[in-house]
Design a protein around this motif. Structure first.
Motif, PDB file in Angstrom:
ATOM      1  N   MET A  49       0.865  -1.169   0.000  1.00  0.00           N
ATOM      2  CA  MET A  49       0.000   0.000   0.000  1.00  0.00           C
ATOM      3  C   MET A  49       0.905   1.223   0.000  1.00  0.00           C
ATOM      4  SD  MET A  49      -2.882  -1.256   2.702  1.00  0.00           S
ATOM      5  CE  MET A  49      -4.117  -0.122   2.135  1.00  0.00           C
ATOM      6  N   ILE A  50       0.408   2.321  -0.533  1.00  0.00           N
ATOM      7  CA  ILE A  50       1.153   3.576  -0.565  1.00  0.00           C
ATOM      8  C   ILE A  50       0.402   4.604   0.268  1.00  0.00           C
ATOM      9  CG2 ILE A  50       2.116   5.419  -2.007  1.00  0.00           C
ATOM     10  CD1 ILE A  50       3.403   2.703  -2.548  1.00  0.00           C
ATOM     11  N   GLY A  51       1.109   5.238   1.200  1.00  0.00           N
ATOM     12  CA  GLY A  51       0.499   6.284   2.017  1.00  0.00           C
ATOM     13  C   GLY A  51       0.228   7.523   1.190  1.00  0.00           C
ATOM     14  N   LEU A  52      -1.016   7.976   1.179  1.00  0.00           N
ATOM     15  CA  LEU A  52      -1.407   9.137   0.378  1.00  0.00           C
ATOM     16  C   LEU A  52      -1.561  10.410   1.200  1.00  0.00           C
ATOM     17  CD1 LEU A  52      -4.048   7.415  -1.938  1.00  0.00           C
ATOM     18  CD2 LEU A  52      -1.633   7.895  -2.417  1.00  0.00           C
ATOM     19  N   GLU A  53      -1.520  10.271   2.532  1.00  0.00           N
ATOM     20  CA  GLU A  53      -1.647  11.445   3.388  1.00  0.00           C
ATOM     21  C   GLU A  53      -1.074  11.139   4.767  1.00  0.00           C
ATOM     22  OE1 GLU A  53      -5.847  12.080   3.346  1.00  0.00           O
ATOM     23  OE2 GLU A  53      -6.207  10.596   4.896  1.00  0.00           O
ATOM     24  N   GLY A  54      -0.940  12.151   5.565  1.00  0.00           N
ATOM     25  CA  GLY A  54      -0.493  11.988   6.943  1.00  0.00           C
ATOM     26  C   GLY A  54       0.966  11.592   7.067  1.00  0.00           C
ATOM     27  N   ALA A  55       1.298  10.977   8.192  1.00  0.00           N
ATOM     28  CA  ALA A  55       2.684  10.642   8.523  1.00  0.00           C
ATOM     29  C   ALA A  55       3.286   9.599   7.579  1.00  0.00           C
ATOM     30  CB  ALA A  55       2.772  10.150   9.957  1.00  0.00           C
ATOM     31  N   LEU A  56       2.458   8.785   6.931  1.00  0.00           N
ATOM     32  CA  LEU A  56       2.955   7.760   6.009  1.00  0.00           C
ATOM     33  C   LEU A  56       2.909   8.207   4.544  1.00  0.00           C
ATOM     34  CD1 LEU A  56       1.498   4.494   7.599  1.00  0.00           C
ATOM     35  CD2 LEU A  56       3.830   5.372   7.728  1.00  0.00           C
ATOM     36  N   LEU A  57       2.770   9.493   4.299  1.00  0.00           N
ATOM     37  CA  LEU A  57       2.724  10.033   2.937  1.00  0.00           C
ATOM     38  C   LEU A  57       3.951   9.577   2.144  1.00  0.00           C
ATOM     39  CD1 LEU A  57       1.434  11.947   0.823  1.00  0.00           C
ATOM     40  CD2 LEU A  57       2.864  13.758   1.784  1.00  0.00           C
ATOM     41  N   GLY A  58       3.708   8.915   1.023  1.00  0.00           N
ATOM     42  CA  GLY A  58       4.786   8.467   0.153  1.00  0.00           C
ATOM     43  C   GLY A  58       5.474   7.185   0.591  1.00  0.00           C
ATOM     44  N   CYS A  59       5.084   6.617   1.700  1.00  0.00           N
ATOM     45  CA  CYS A  59       5.682   5.370   2.192  1.00  0.00           C
ATOM     46  C   CYS A  59       4.973   4.168   1.585  1.00  0.00           C
ATOM     47  CB  CYS A  59       5.559   5.281   3.714  1.00  0.00           C
ATOM     48  SG  CYS A  59       6.451   6.559   4.622  1.00  0.00           S
ATOM     49  N   ALA A  60       5.731   3.112   1.340  1.00  0.00           N
ATOM     50  CA  ALA A  60       5.149   1.844   0.898  1.00  0.00           C
ATOM     51  C   ALA A  60       5.180   0.888   2.086  1.00  0.00           C
ATOM     52  CB  ALA A  60       5.945   1.273  -0.263  1.00  0.00           C
ATOM     53  N   TYR A  61       4.059   0.187   2.300  1.00  0.00           N
ATOM     54  CA  TYR A  61       3.973  -0.692   3.472  1.00  0.00           C
ATOM     55  C   TYR A  61       2.978  -1.815   3.237  1.00  0.00           C
ATOM     56  CZ  TYR A  61      -0.211   2.100   4.356  1.00  0.00           C
ATOM     57  OH  TYR A  61      -1.432   2.719   4.229  1.00  0.00           O
ATOM     58  N   ASN A  62       3.106  -2.862   4.052  1.00  0.00           N
ATOM     59  CA  ASN A  62       2.145  -3.959   4.090  1.00  0.00           C
ATOM     60  C   ASN A  62       1.311  -3.772   5.348  1.00  0.00           C
ATOM     61  OD1 ASN A  62       4.946  -5.221   3.080  1.00  0.00           O
ATOM     62  ND2 ASN A  62       3.280  -6.117   1.930  1.00  0.00           N
ATOM     63  N   ALA A  63      -0.003  -3.804   5.213  1.00  0.00           N
ATOM     64  CA  ALA A  63      -0.889  -3.655   6.370  1.00  0.00           C
ATOM     65  C   ALA A  63      -0.842  -4.915   7.228  1.00  0.00           C
ATOM     66  CB  ALA A  63      -2.317  -3.390   5.906  1.00  0.00           C
ATOM     67  N   VAL A  72      -7.335  -3.979  11.420  1.00  0.00           N
ATOM     68  CA  VAL A  72      -6.004  -3.502  11.043  1.00  0.00           C
ATOM     69  C   VAL A  72      -5.317  -2.991  12.300  1.00  0.00           C
ATOM     70  CG1 VAL A  72      -4.703  -1.802   9.705  1.00  0.00           C
ATOM     71  CG2 VAL A  72      -6.666  -2.951   8.675  1.00  0.00           C
ATOM     72  N   VAL A  73      -4.157  -3.570  12.608  1.00  0.00           N
ATOM     73  CA  VAL A  73      -3.461  -3.252  13.856  1.00  0.00           C
ATOM     74  C   VAL A  73      -2.123  -2.561  13.640  1.00  0.00           C
ATOM     75  CG1 VAL A  73      -4.608  -5.034  15.231  1.00  0.00           C
ATOM     76  CG2 VAL A  73      -2.495  -5.582  13.983  1.00  0.00           C
ATOM     77  N   GLY A  74      -1.688  -2.429  12.383  1.00  0.00           N
ATOM     78  CA  GLY A  74      -0.413  -1.763  12.130  1.00  0.00           C
ATOM     79  C   GLY A  74       0.084  -1.999  10.725  1.00  0.00           C
ATOM     80  N   PHE A  75       1.418  -2.012  10.572  1.00  0.00           N
ATOM     81  CA  PHE A  75       2.015  -2.144   9.240  1.00  0.00           C
ATOM     82  C   PHE A  75       3.460  -2.609   9.350  1.00  0.00           C
ATOM     83  CE2 PHE A  75       2.671   2.174  10.710  1.00  0.00           C
ATOM     84  CZ  PHE A  75       4.021   2.393  10.468  1.00  0.00           C
ATOM     85  N   ILE A  76       3.985  -3.085   8.208  1.00  0.00           N
ATOM     86  CA  ILE A  76       5.408  -3.347   8.032  1.00  0.00           C
ATOM     87  C   ILE A  76       5.867  -2.367   6.963  1.00  0.00           C
ATOM     88  CG2 ILE A  76       7.192  -4.982   7.347  1.00  0.00           C
ATOM     89  CD1 ILE A  76       5.221  -7.242   8.034  1.00  0.00           C
ATOM     90  N   LEU A  77       6.743  -1.486   7.319  1.00  0.00           N
ATOM     91  CA  LEU A  77       7.215  -0.461   6.391  1.00  0.00           C
ATOM     92  C   LEU A  77       8.200  -1.066   5.393  1.00  0.00           C
ATOM     93  CD1 LEU A  77       6.595   2.543   6.160  1.00  0.00           C
ATOM     94  CD2 LEU A  77       8.590   2.999   7.568  1.00  0.00           C
ATOM     95  N   TYR A  78       7.951  -0.828   4.113  1.00  0.00           N
ATOM     96  CA  TYR A  78       8.812  -1.347   3.060  1.00  0.00           C
ATOM     97  C   TYR A  78       9.785  -0.283   2.581  1.00  0.00           C
ATOM     98  CZ  TYR A  78      10.239  -3.541  -1.299  1.00  0.00           C
ATOM     99  OH  TYR A  78      10.981  -4.080  -2.320  1.00  0.00           O
ATOM    100  N   SER A  79       9.264   0.904   2.284  1.00  0.00           N
ATOM    101  CA  SER A  79      10.126   2.030   1.923  1.00  0.00           C
ATOM    102  C   SER A  79       9.548   3.283   2.562  1.00  0.00           C
ATOM    103  CB  SER A  79      10.246   2.195   0.406  1.00  0.00           C
ATOM    104  OG  SER A  79       9.022   2.628  -0.143  1.00  0.00           O
ATOM    105  N   ALA A  80      10.452   4.198   2.927  1.00  0.00           N
ATOM    106  CA  ALA A  80      10.013   5.362   3.696  1.00  0.00           C
ATOM    107  C   ALA A  80      10.974   6.518   3.520  1.00  0.00           C
ATOM    108  CB  ALA A  80       9.920   4.995   5.172  1.00  0.00           C
ATOM    109  N   SER A  81      10.541   7.673   3.966  1.00  0.00           N
ATOM    110  CA  SER A  81      11.420   8.831   4.012  1.00  0.00           C
ATOM    111  C   SER A  81      12.514   8.573   5.044  1.00  0.00           C
ATOM    112  CB  SER A  81      10.609  10.084   4.375  1.00  0.00           C
ATOM    113  OG  SER A  81       9.928   9.867   5.594  1.00  0.00           O
ATOM    114  N   SER A  82      13.565   9.352   5.012  1.00  0.00           N
ATOM    115  CA  SER A  82      14.719   9.093   5.879  1.00  0.00           C
ATOM    116  C   SER A  82      14.376   9.137   7.368  1.00  0.00           C
ATOM    117  CB  SER A  82      15.848  10.077   5.568  1.00  0.00           C
ATOM    118  OG  SER A  82      15.407  11.403   5.778  1.00  0.00           O
TER     119      SER A  82
END
Length: 123
Positions: A49-63, A72-82
């Motif tokens: 999934m790709i974050g479209l808003e908020g703190a995960l904007l632009g991040c790729a993650y698995n729910a 839904v209890v969280g996520f595994i971040l795949y790619s993120a800002s620094s």
């Protein structure tokens, strides 16, 4: 151990993890408990999934979701800002989606109200 806790799904109380596997806490932006290991009651989506808003904007993650009730209890971040990169590959639980069972006190409390000893992946 004094501060041991089990992390449970807010929806059905399934055990998702525990504080022995807690490796970071992120309070300011996302309100997370970060673990390096979880139970079989945690499922994650294969598709990113790709974050479209908020703190995960632009991040790729698995729910992450509870296998028992589907919450839904969280996520595994795949790619993120620094600034969030240190969370990549770990199991990140939203504090608002889980409860903590404190073993020594034998009580359940909101995860957002529990303070665990400081642990961090940033160092």
């Amino acid at each position: 151990p004094e501060d041991c806790a089990m992390f449970q799904c807010r929806g059905c109380w399934a055990v998702l993890g525990d504080s022995l596997h807690l490796c970071a806490q992120e309070e300011r932006r996302l309100g997370l408990l970060v673990c390096f290991k979880v139970t079989n009651d945690v499922a994650w989506e294969d598709s990113l999934m790709i974050g479209l808003e908020g703190a995960l904007l632009g991040c790729a993650y698995n729910a992450l979701s509870c296998r028992s009730c589907g919450l839904v209890v969280g996520f595994i971040l795949y790619s993120a800002s620094s600034d969030l990169a240190y969370l990549r590959g770990f199991f990140c639980f939203f504090k608002d989606s889980i409860l903590c069972y404190l073993l020594k006190k034998q009580m359940i409390i909101e995860a957002s109200k529990v303070t665990f000893p400081a642990v961090t992946l940033k160092e």
